[in-house]
Design a protein around this motif. Structure first.
Motif, mmCIF file in Angstrom:
data_model
loop_
_atom_site.group_PDB
_atom_site.id
_atom_site.type_symbol
_atom_site.label_atom_id
_atom_site.label_comp_id
_atom_site.label_asym_id
_atom_site.label_seq_id
_atom_site.Cartn_x
_atom_site.Cartn_y
_atom_site.Cartn_z
ATOM 1 N N MET A 1 0.851 -1.210 0.000
ATOM 2 C CA MET A 1 0.000 0.000 0.000
ATOM 3 C C MET A 1 0.881 1.253 0.000
ATOM 4 O O MET A 1 1.946 1.250 0.588
ATOM 5 N N SER A 2 0.413 2.303 -0.684
ATOM 6 C CA SER A 2 1.237 3.522 -0.658
ATOM 7 C C SER A 2 0.499 4.624 0.120
ATOM 8 O O SER A 2 -0.726 4.705 0.106
ATOM 9 N N TYR A 3 1.269 5.423 0.808
ATOM 10 C CA TYR A 3 0.712 6.497 1.632
ATOM 11 C C TYR A 3 1.306 7.808 1.157
ATOM 12 O O TYR A 3 2.473 7.847 0.779
ATOM 13 N N ASN A 4 0.529 8.870 1.218
ATOM 14 C CA ASN A 4 1.076 10.170 0.836
ATOM 15 C C ASN A 4 1.842 10.769 1.998
ATOM 16 O O ASN A 4 1.450 10.619 3.157
ATOM 17 N N ILE A 5 2.912 11.457 1.653
ATOM 18 C CA ILE A 5 3.656 12.154 2.706
ATOM 19 C C ILE A 5 3.638 13.635 2.347
ATOM 20 O O ILE A 5 3.880 13.998 1.183
ATOM 21 N N ASN A 6 3.283 14.502 3.296
ATOM 22 C CA ASN A 6 3.312 15.933 2.981
ATOM 23 C C ASN A 6 4.679 16.513 3.337
ATOM 24 O O ASN A 6 5.509 15.835 3.957
ATOM 25 N N ASP A 7 4.905 17.771 2.940
ATOM 26 C CA ASP A 7 6.240 18.367 3.121
ATOM 27 C C ASP A 7 6.660 18.393 4.585
ATOM 28 O O ASP A 7 7.815 18.113 4.913
ATOM 29 N N ALA A 8 5.707 18.732 5.454
ATOM 30 C CA ALA A 8 6.046 18.838 6.882
ATOM 31 C C ALA A 8 6.446 17.465 7.429
ATOM 32 O O ALA A 8 7.393 17.338 8.210
ATOM 33 N N GLU A 9 5.718 16.429 7.005
ATOM 34 C CA GLU A 9 6.041 15.075 7.478
ATOM 35 C C GLU A 9 7.422 14.650 6.973
ATOM 36 O O GLU A 9 8.239 14.105 7.732
ATOM 37 N N PHE A 10 7.683 14.923 5.712
ATOM 38 C CA PHE A 10 8.994 14.545 5.154
ATOM 39 C C PHE A 10 10.125 15.248 5.916
ATOM 40 O O PHE A 10 11.144 14.644 6.249
ATOM 41 N N LYS A 11 9.891 16.515 6.207
ATOM 42 C CA LYS A 11 10.908 17.295 6.941
ATOM 43 C C LYS A 11 11.192 16.684 8.312
ATOM 44 O O LYS A 11 12.337 16.603 8.748
ATOM 45 N N ARG A 12 10.117 16.254 8.973
ATOM 46 C CA ARG A 12 10.294 15.664 10.305
ATOM 47 C C ARG A 12 11.138 14.393 10.234
ATOM 48 O O ARG A 12 12.049 14.183 11.020
ATOM 49 N N PHE A 13 10.856 13.542 9.252
ATOM 50 C CA PHE A 13 11.633 12.299 9.124
ATOM 51 C C PHE A 13 13.066 12.596 8.693
ATOM 52 O O PHE A 13 13.998 11.968 9.177
#
Ligand SMILES: C[S@@+](CC[C@H](N)C(=O)[O-])C[C@H]1O[C@@H](n2cnc3c(N)ncnc32)[C@H](O)[C@@H]1O
Length: 268
Positions: free
Chosen positions: A1-13
């Protein structure tokens, strides 16, 4: 399954993996990150990256954090990679009668191909029962498990020269067909430990004649490269060599070491 990642989430990771391992994930690495982490979201039943982030940063889930680090590191390696470095090693090993204990560190060892390649060179020069040892370290636990087993697919071993294959590797039979095991006579000289090189004021790991730090600096920014190299220098003997990957350089990273030739440095 694929999940969307938003910019803020990507930044946190990306901040999280940078803070722990020093690895820089630019925006271009979004696909890589989601490709590697989406299976954890599925396995743990989360619907968003925010939920997974909360879980993984909760101190009671330290195991999952390590698992995430394992997933976000790139572990590509193979036997006899960048063979000029092994030719160089072969030249600098002193004659057996001058050696007390020759020690080499593979500091971003991945699944161990580099450490076992070094072991073949040392065994040839100093003998299978000779006075030499190799330490392999990596931040990722999962690669170290494979490294300790010393078991590989035959296809991973195509760069091992035939005479070394014959002498130091055991071909699997029956259920093990298609695999290759590094012989115990080499494995007994090689030990693997988990070690994060990006720790401020990392402890000295030993006194090494040669340190291989290959194909890991490429993932780091300049301050991280400086910290990692400064962490290694105390563990290098005077006159010892530090070797980086062919696309890497210590230019502007340290002024403690002198350049022998591109990618090869020496501690005065
Ligand atoms: C591309 S592999 C290089 C393997 C081998 N040195 C070679 O040249 O074939 C890079 C390795 O560096 C490890 N690594 C990344 N960040 C690290 C850190 N902060 N401390 C220790 N190892 C790290 C990764 O887990 C990975 O196994």
């Amino acid at each position: 399954m694929s999940y969307n990642i938003n910019d803020a989430e990507f930044k946190r990771f990306s901040s999280l993996i940078y803070d722990i391992a020093g690895i820089t994930l630019t925006d271009a690495k979004k696909v890589l990150l989601t490709g590697r982490l989406s299976k954890r979201l599925t396995a743990l039943g989360f619907g968003t990256y925010t939920q997974y982030f909360k879980y993984v940063t909760d101190p009671i889930h330290a195991d999952e954090l390590q698992f995430m680090v394992d997933l976000l590191t790139t572990n590509e390696t193979y036997f006899f990679r960048e063979p000029q470095h092994f030719e160089f090693l072969n030249q600098i090993i002193p004659p057996l009668k001058q050696v007390q204990n020759y020690r080499v560190w593979s500091a971003a060892a991945s699944v161990g191909a580099e450490a076992y390649t070094i072991s073949m060179i040392l065994a040839e020069k100093l003998g299978e029962n000779g006075p030499w040892e190799i330490l392999g370290t990596d931040i990722s636990n999962s690669v170290l498990e494979q490294a300790r087993r010393g078991l590989y697919r035959i296809s991973e071993a195509e760069k091992i020269p035939p005479q070394f294959l014959k002498k130091y590797c055991l071909k699997g039979n029956g259920e093990q067909t298609g695999t290759l095991l590094i012989d115990k006579k080499l494995r007994q000289h090689v030990r693997f430990e988990q070690l994060n090189l990006n720790v401020e004021g990392m402890k000295k790991t030993g006194d090494f004649d040669v340190i291989f730090l290959r194909n890991v600096l490429i993932y780091f920014d300049i301050p991280t490269k400086q910290r990692v190299v400064a962490n290694l220098i105390p563990s290098l003997k005077s006159g010892g060599y530090l070797i980086v990957g062919h696309s890497e350089s210590l230019n502007g990273i340290t002024n403690v070491l002198t350049t022998v030739k591109p990618t090869i440095y020496r501690k005065p």
